[in-house]
Structures are given as C-alpha cells and as structure tokens.
Design an enzyme around this catalytic site. Structure first.
Site, PDB file in Angstrom:
ATOM      1  N   ARG A 104       0.820  -1.214   0.000  1.00  0.00           N
ATOM      2  CA  ARG A 104       0.000   0.000   0.000  1.00  0.00           C
ATOM      3  C   ARG A 104       0.853   1.263   0.000  1.00  0.00           C
ATOM      4  O   ARG A 104       0.503   2.263  -0.627  1.00  0.00           O
ATOM      5  CB  ARG A 104      -0.941  -0.017   1.212  1.00  0.00           C
ATOM      6  CG  ARG A 104      -1.990   1.081   1.209  1.00  0.00           C
ATOM      7  CD  ARG A 104      -2.958   0.904   2.357  1.00  0.00           C
ATOM      8  NE  ARG A 104      -3.822  -0.243   2.167  1.00  0.00           N
ATOM      9  CZ  ARG A 104      -5.050  -0.167   1.669  1.00  0.00           C
ATOM     10  NH1 ARG A 104      -5.540   0.993   1.278  1.00  0.00           N
ATOM     11  NH2 ARG A 104      -5.791  -1.254   1.549  1.00  0.00           N
ATOM     12  N   TYR A 208      -1.549 -13.450  -0.725  1.00  0.00           N
ATOM     13  CA  TYR A 208      -1.056 -13.248  -2.093  1.00  0.00           C
ATOM     14  C   TYR A 208       0.323 -12.609  -2.027  1.00  0.00           C
ATOM     15  O   TYR A 208       0.675 -11.946  -1.033  1.00  0.00           O
ATOM     16  CB  TYR A 208      -2.015 -12.386  -2.917  1.00  0.00           C
ATOM     17  CG  TYR A 208      -2.395 -11.061  -2.296  1.00  0.00           C
ATOM     18  CD1 TYR A 208      -1.626  -9.918  -2.483  1.00  0.00           C
ATOM     19  CD2 TYR A 208      -3.550 -10.953  -1.524  1.00  0.00           C
ATOM     20  CE1 TYR A 208      -1.983  -8.704  -1.923  1.00  0.00           C
ATOM     21  CE2 TYR A 208      -3.913  -9.741  -0.955  1.00  0.00           C
ATOM     22  CZ  TYR A 208      -3.129  -8.620  -1.161  1.00  0.00           C
ATOM     23  OH  TYR A 208      -3.495  -7.420  -0.593  1.00  0.00           O
TER      24      TYR A 208
END
Length: 385
Positions: A104, A208
């Site tokens: 992020r 992931y």
C-alpha cells in the site's frame, strides 16, 4: 470548477489525478502530517489496475508489484485444491488489465507523486455553505472554498455527516489478523506465487504475493468475537490466542499466522447503505460511501472505480448533473458487491459436510463472479451513462 478533496488516500489521490487528466484542478487536503499507509498491501484486480494504467501509472506499478499465478481455493486442513482459476497473462488477456499485489505504501507513493496538490496536516472539521459553493473549515483555524467538496476521508468520514446521517457501520461478527511474511519463512506453503483462500469451519485465510514475490500479505478471518468490544476497530491480542485459533489447520496456515508481528485483530465492519451519496455540491467516495468486507478484495478497487467515474462525470456535465449521474452509476454496483462480500464471508466459513460440498461445486463457476466484478470498465460505463 474548483474541487476540494478531503482525504489523501487511494481514492482521493486517484480522483485528483483523474481530474487533472481531464483538465480540472483539484486540491487534496489530508489530515495527517505525512502520507501513511493504512493496512499492509492492496490486491489490484483488473477493474482497478486498468484505470491506473489509463492514468499513465502502468510502468511504475509493474516495477513494484507481483502478479499472482493463479487464484486457488484450498481445504483448511488437508490443503488440497478445491478450485482454481489462472491469473497471469491469461487473466490480463481476459480482463484487459493485470492482477497486481502491491504494498500500500508503494501505491500511495506512486499516486501522490503523480497528482501533486496535496496539502498535509489539514484536518477538516466542518463544511459550510458559502454562496453557490462551500467553505471547508480546518482545525488550524484556516478555511478554503470550492464549488465541489469530495469526502474521500474513509470510514470515519467527517464529510459524510453533511451528506447523510446514517449510522457509521455494522460489525460483521468476524475479525481479522494481518501480516507480511517472507516466503522463506513458509516452508509448507504450496504455490507461494498464487492468490489463495484456505477455507475452514468458522474462518478462512487469504494470502497473495507482493513486490518482487518474496513476501506474502495475508488476512486471516475468524467468526469471533460475537460482539465487538469498545469503539476502536483494533484490539491487542496475545500471540498464543492467534496460534490457538488456527490449531489443526494446514501447516502453511499455522506458519503464516505464527510469523506475524502484528499482535492485533481488526473488527470487520460493513457500511449501512446510505440514503444518498451527495447533497448539493458535497459528494462521497470510497469507504466514506460504501465500506465493505474484504472478502472480494474490492475495497481499493471500488474506490478507484468511484474516482474515475466521478472525474468523468464532472468533466462532462454541470456540477449538479454530474453528481447525480455519478451516484446513479455507482450506488447499485457497490451495493451489490457489499452484499456479495457478506455472502462470501459465510460461504468461506462453513464446516466440512454437505454445505461445504455445495459451495465447492459452486466455486467451479468462479469465472462468473470474476466476470461481473473484475471485467467492469468504469470509464466506458461513465462515458455511456
């Protein structure tokens, strides 16, 4: 048209960049003194990555993102593959956009560097009508005016109170643990390059790869506590309680949750559907309008869709017509994904037996879900609508 965006997260920054691409200047006001990421990583599906690529960010995203090899659903204890769908090149060819796993902080850095006009340390305390426009009032005593005010300030939105007085959110009955773990610390993990759901009784784990693929981001979800304690959305929790929650699960799951350094759990809350998304020239975007459970990985992607849709509407229409059209385009879609994410939470958590068998058969049709969520083209939809 002067646009003021409250909130310097993914939605606010994407909107500022999309508006600039359409010849509209926007100022972003962020309450924090520095841009800080919330959460560890983002899964950008094609409906989000396609928008960012259209804004000229594909090369930068390529440089700091991992592309999962498959979407895999696994049994919680045995680890066998229940269902799978190819990602990689086949996915991009099908949906005209890549699937990226990105930290992020990297995504926020790329967006902030591209859009500019971000004013840090400006906490908005109120919105006041000022003639045909609006005045933003700040905690530092200053103020700014604009024709359009966009509340991209998240689930705890200050701007939302001006638009709609619906309750903030509702607790889902589930909480989550998060973490970033090097693949080298996960010797039992099969297919480290895939995005995978491990499904079990009363919980699931999603993970992931991100960055260069050497680290996985995970979210482990449990159906507890029955009621969320206190007002904070996080709660400190000892490591032994995290470990005990996944006792009996596959070794890869236990290795992953056991390696986290974040000894907290997050209450998972969803937004009550709002009666409206805008009032006058004040409009909501992203989590301020439709906070949703994370089980479709669509929080950031739906915010990106919101941003480019709003930019397209503002570029094409008068202010009032643009905001009405934006709401008409976005409310039904985000509400459908909100509802689907609540259903997914229950389906991922059923115990072994007939209900799990029926779910596993349904997962063989996962392509249908991917089609309506990942295949959506927000820009083309806004241009048509």
């Amino acid at each position: 048209m002067a646009v003021a965006i409250v909130g310097g997260g993914i939605g606010g920054l994407t909107l500022a960049l999309a508006l600039r691409e359409r010849g509209i200047r926007a100022e972003v006001y962020e309450r924090s003194a520095e841009l800080r990421e919330i959460g560890a990583a983002v899964a950008l599906s094609a409906n989000g990555s396609r928008v960012l690529a259209g804004l000229g960010l594909r090369d930068e995203l390529d440089a700091c993102s991992a592309v999962p090899t498959e979407l895999v659903y696994r049994h919680w204890r045995g680890g066998h593959r229940v269902a799978a769908y190819p990602v990689g090149e086949a996915y991009e060819k099908r949906f005209a956009g890549p699937y990226f796993g990105v930290h992020r902080a990297d995504l926020q850095r790329i967006l902030a560097g591209a859009c500019g006009n971000v004013h840090l340390g400006r906490r908005v305390t109120g919105v006041v009508e000022d003639g045909a426009g609006y005045r933003l009032e700040f905690a530092d005593g200053g103020s700014e005016t604009a024709d359009v005010v966009v509340g991209a300030d998240g689930v705890h939105s200050t701007v939302r109170a001006w638009v709609d007085d619906m309750p903030l959110a509702r607790y889902s009955g589930s909480s989550g643990f998060r973490g970033l773990v090097p693949v080298a610390h996960l010797p039992s993990l099969p297919d480290a390059g895939a995005i995978q759901f491990w499904m079990g009784p009363g919980g699931h784990l999603l993970h992931y790869p991100i960055g260069d693929g050497s680290v996985v981001n995970f979210l482990a979800v449990l159906d507890e506590p029955a009621n969320w304690p206190g007002e904070s959305w996080t709660e400190d929790i000892p490591r032994e309680r995290i470990d005990a929650a996944f006792e009996g699960w596959h070794p890869a799951v236990r290795e992953m949750v056991g390696a986290t350094t974040l000894l907290q759990r997050w209450g998972l809350f969803g937004q009550h559907p709002l009666n409206r998304w805008h009032r006058g020239g004040v409009v909501l975007l992203g989590d301020a309008a439709h906070a949703m459970l994370p089980h479709h990985g669509q929080g950031a992607n739906q915010t990106i869709e919101d941003a480019v849709t709003l930019a397209e509407c503002l570029a094409a229409d008068s202010r009032d017509a643009a905001l009405a059209r934006y709401e008409k385009l976005r409310r039904p879609r985000t509400r459908a994904i909100q509802r689907s994410s609540w259903v997914a939470n229950a389906l991922l958590h059923v115990p072994d037996g007939p209900a799990a068998d029926a779910r596993d058969v349904a997962l063989g049709r996962i392509e249908e879900t991917l089609e309506w969520i990942h295949g959506h083209d927000a820009v083309a939809t806004a241009e048509r609508g």
